[in-house]
Scaffold this motif. Structure first.
Motif, mmCIF file in Angstrom:
data_model
loop_
_atom_site.group_PDB
_atom_site.id
_atom_site.type_symbol
_atom_site.label_atom_id
_atom_site.label_comp_id
_atom_site.label_asym_id
_atom_site.label_seq_id
_atom_site.Cartn_x
_atom_site.Cartn_y
_atom_site.Cartn_z
ATOM 1 N N PRO A 1 -14.244 -3.958 4.868
ATOM 2 C CA PRO A 1 -13.423 -3.441 5.564
ATOM 3 C C PRO A 1 -13.931 -2.379 6.826
ATOM 4 N N PHE B 1 -4.822 -4.217 0.174
ATOM 5 C CA PHE B 1 -5.375 -2.970 0.196
ATOM 6 C C PHE B 1 -5.096 -2.099 1.334
ATOM 7 N N ILE B 2 -4.673 -2.473 2.496
ATOM 8 C CA ILE B 2 -4.271 -1.591 3.638
ATOM 9 C C ILE B 2 -2.934 -0.791 2.988
ATOM 10 N N ILE C 1 -9.906 2.052 7.971
ATOM 11 C CA ILE C 1 -9.107 0.457 7.525
ATOM 12 C C ILE C 1 -7.644 0.683 8.404
ATOM 13 N N GLN D 1 -4.548 -10.504 0.385
ATOM 14 C CA GLN D 1 -5.319 -9.507 -0.233
ATOM 15 C C GLN D 1 -5.657 -8.302 0.659
ATOM 16 N N LYS D 2 -6.104 -8.591 1.776
ATOM 17 C CA LYS D 2 -6.291 -7.483 2.619
ATOM 18 C C LYS D 2 -5.232 -6.445 3.025
ATOM 19 N N ASP E 1 -14.853 -0.936 -2.119
ATOM 20 C CA ASP E 1 -14.038 -1.837 -1.313
ATOM 21 C C ASP E 1 -13.716 -3.319 -1.963
ATOM 22 N N TYR F 1 -10.517 -4.912 -1.252
ATOM 23 C CA TYR F 1 -10.294 -5.691 0.086
ATOM 24 C C TYR F 1 -10.388 -7.037 0.043
ATOM 25 N N TYR G 1 -7.454 -8.571 -5.055
ATOM 26 C CA TYR G 1 -6.603 -7.401 -5.544
ATOM 27 C C TYR G 1 -7.168 -7.669 -7.118
ATOM 28 N N SER H 1 -4.453 -10.962 8.396
ATOM 29 C CA SER H 1 -5.697 -10.589 7.769
ATOM 30 C C SER H 1 -5.779 -11.207 6.311
ATOM 31 N N LYS I 1 -4.094 1.876 1.014
ATOM 32 C CA LYS I 1 -4.558 2.844 1.455
ATOM 33 C C LYS I 1 -3.668 3.782 2.211
#
Length: 290
Positions: free
Chosen positions: A275, A77-78, A279, A73-74, A177, A180, A183, A70, A81
């Motif tokens: 997202p 985020f995950i 997520i 950066q994603k 978000d 996502y 960052y 992904s 989370k």
């Protein structure tokens, strides 16, 4: 005992990751902070290889395997989370650190970020890169990227993922978000309290740098898209200025086309890269290595 959760996104870079964990293990030998590692495996295609047996200074290692690649950066985020939703017994004074797996974010300097974040609990502590390792062409491109970003957003974003902050800031940056997409600009958009430590960028442990023209271009779009409303207003003012003070009709048309292209690109990236509702469904499985 205070805890520090270190989130490390990685993609097909197990050799560098092993060395990074070894360096962290040595540097935290005398630390009074409990070190917990969350590795976000961003859909790696290479065989998993991680030696955690000798890492006595590290309390826990959790491997979060994503279903598909992904992007860096994603993945961050995950990871954040997952920490917010799944890790129990979190304390507001616990610290969260972000660094890349390739060694370019100097792990030996992480303790400096942690110490400052422990003192400044309401602040995000970012490593601001001074000396860079790319060739001259890429350095010039990066300077141009930073200049364009500043013109479009009014923000100087000369920092990356390498950072530390206290847990009481986690909900603040995950309230929307923005993270996502990017960052660094997501934190900058959501929080005002940011401090910087000047830290030189290091060379990768293994392999070649992934930084190239396409990488810098895509990275800039991600960063700028967080501020798409501000981009619209700033480019609109520039367009009005050009329309008033430039007499050449062809130049006016060119400026108008540039205005349209910039805003369509930035707005589209922001709106079409949101997202999914949950997520954490992006996670294939979670392995508790240690």
């Amino acid at each position: 005992m205070k805890k520090n959760y270190i989130i490390i996104p990685t993609y097909n870079d197990w050799k560098s990751l092993n060395k990074l964990l070894g360096v962290l293990n040595i540097n935290f030998q005398n630390s009074k902070t409990e070190i917990n590692i969350l590795i976000v495996n961003d859909g790696s295609t290479e065989k998993f290889n991680l030696d955690a047996i000798k890492l006595k200074s590290i309390k826990k290692i959790i491997l979060i395997n994503l279903k598909k690649n992904s992007g860096n950066q994603k993945a961050i985020f995950i990871g954040l989370k997952y920490l917010q939703k799944k890790i129990k017994k979190l304390h507001p004074n616990d610290l969260i650190s972000i660094l890349d797996s390739d060694g370019e974010d100097d792990p030996k300097k992480l303790i400096k970020l942690i110490k400052l974040a422990a003192q400044k609990k309401d602040f995000f502590i970012f490593a601001r890169r001074l000396k860079r390792t790319e060739n001259m062409f890429l350095k010039i491109l990066n300077i141009m990227r930073l200049f364009i970003n500043y013109i479009l957003t009014g923000k100087s974003i000369n920092f990356g993922n390498f950072s530390t902050f206290s847990l009481n800031n986690l909900n603040k940056i995950l309230a929307n978000d923005n993270l996502y997409l990017a960052y660094s600009s997501g934190v900058l958009k959501n929080c005002k309290n940011i401090l910087f430590l000047d830290i030189d960028k290091k060379k990768r442990y293994f392999g070649t740098s992934k930084v190239n023209f396409l990488f810098l271009f895509n990275h800039s779009i991600k960063i700028i898209s967080v501020f798409y409303k501000k981009v619209f207003l700033r480019t609109l003012l520039l367009l009005i200025f050009f329309l008033i003070f430039y007499k050449n009709i062809y130049l006016k048309i060119i400026f108008f086309i540039i205005f349209i292209l910039i805003n369509i690109t930035v707005f589209s990236y922001n709106k079409f890269n949101l997202p999914q509702k949950n997520i954490l469904r992006s996670i294939k499985k979670v392995d508790f290595i240690k």
